[in-house]
Design an enzyme around this catalytic site. Structure first.
Site, short mmCIF file in Angstrom:
data_model
loop_
_atom_site.label_atom_id
_atom_site.label_comp_id
_atom_site.label_asym_id
_atom_site.label_seq_id
_atom_site.Cartn_x
_atom_site.Cartn_y
_atom_site.Cartn_z
N GLY A 130 0.73 -1.32 0.05
CA GLY A 130 -0.12 0.16 0.06
C GLY A 130 0.81 1.28 -0.13
O GLY A 130 2.05 1.08 -0.08
N ASN A 131 0.23 2.44 0.24
CA ASN A 131 0.90 3.57 0.20
C ASN A 131 0.45 4.61 1.22
O ASN A 131 -0.61 4.09 1.83
CB ASN A 131 0.91 4.21 -1.04
N ARG A 132 0.78 5.61 1.52
CA ARG A 132 0.60 6.65 2.73
C ARG A 132 -0.35 7.63 2.21
O ARG A 132 -0.77 8.52 3.13
CB ARG A 132 1.83 7.18 3.40
N SER A 133 -1.15 7.52 1.39
CA SER A 133 -2.13 8.55 0.83
C SER A 133 -3.42 8.39 1.95
O SER A 133 -3.96 7.36 2.11
CB SER A 133 -2.60 8.29 -0.54
N ALA A 183 -4.00 7.80 -5.03
CA ALA A 183 -2.45 7.27 -5.09
C ALA A 183 -2.52 5.93 -5.30
O ALA A 183 -2.85 5.01 -4.54
CB ALA A 183 -1.80 7.46 -4.07
#
Ligand code: CTP
Ligand code: CA
Length: 231
Positions: free
Chosen positions: A33-36, A100
């Site tokens: 995943g990512n931090r958005s 994102a």
């Protein structure tokens, strides 16, 4: 005036906003995943609704409650996000890609939980590229006057400045507007504030001073509004 008070100026318009960060599953409990945080996309959706638009928010794993007066479609992966955005975009006057999407996904997802090996070895993860939703939407417009907006977080490097990279990305994606955050200095992730430059494919440039994500959302819709055809 940047982000002036303009209730009703998006009345009768249909807009699509994507928000949050996608997840690509390795197994039933693990993902890349990512931090958005989704805060910017939710602010864009709320602001468009306040100005009278009919809003579809495609939300990827954001934790905020659904904004009032907005149709929300929840998705997890980039491919699910692509399907939902492409479908909603068919009838939209504007599409804003604030999400994102994960650029890569594992080539395989295990149906069962991946267990540790007794010999202490670690599995290798093979990745493949995800579809580029913004480029797809931009290059295959549902109609000629649709206004498409992308977001980019950039740092300057040896090959060019933040704006060099942003201009190149705007051209490559084929969108009308690109909202650029300079992330060289610090974090925007999860922060209520944002600072940005909005570049237009027509050569325009609007500098948005540090302020709330709602303030930035107002300027984005001002820029979209200027480009919508009709009254
Ligand atoms: N985007 C998209 N689909 C993807 C990746 C990105 O629609 N698979 C959109 C984002 O929502 C954003 C814009 O493209 O509006 C720019 O995202 P960014 O990650 O900066 O672009 P990439 O093409 O993935 O470039 P990079 O290699 O710099 O990550
Ligand atoms: Ca990316």
């Amino acid at each position: 005036v940047l982000g002036g008070d303009t209730p009703g100026d998006l009345a009768g318009r249909r807009v699509v906003v994507s928000a949050g960060g996608t997840r690509e599953y390795l197994d039933p409990v693990r993902f890349l995943g990512n931090r958005s945080s989704g805060i910017q996309g939710y602010a864009l959706a709320s602001e468009a609704a306040r100005r009278g638009a009919e809003v579809t928010l495609i939300s990827a794993n954001a934790v905020q409650p659904d904004p009032a007066g907005v149709e929300v479609v929840h998705v997890e992966t980039t491919e699910q996000l692509r399907d939902a955005v492409v479908k909603a975009a068919l009838h939209a006057d504007s599409v804003v890609m604030a999400a994102a999407p994960a650029d890569f996904r594992p080539t395989t997802t295990s149906d069962t939980k991946i267990k540790k090996a007794a010999d202490g070895s670690a599995p290798a993860i093979e990745l493949e590229q995800n579809p580029d939703i913004l480029a797809t939407i931009s290059h295959e417009r549902a109609h000629e006057h649709q206004v498409v907006v992308g977001f980019a977080a950039e740092t300057g490097d040896a090959t060019g400045s933040v704006l060099d990279h942003a201009r190149e990305k705007l051209a490559r994606k084929g969108c009308d507007l690109l909202v650029v955050n300079d992330v060289s200095g610090g974090a925007v992730f999860g922060s209520p504030d944002n600072e940005a430059v909005i570049l237009g494919a027509d050569g325009s440039r609007v500098d948005v001073p540090r302020g709330t994500k709602t303030a930035l959302a107002r300027v984005v819709w001002d820029q979209v509004r200027e480009r919508l055809v009709g009254p």
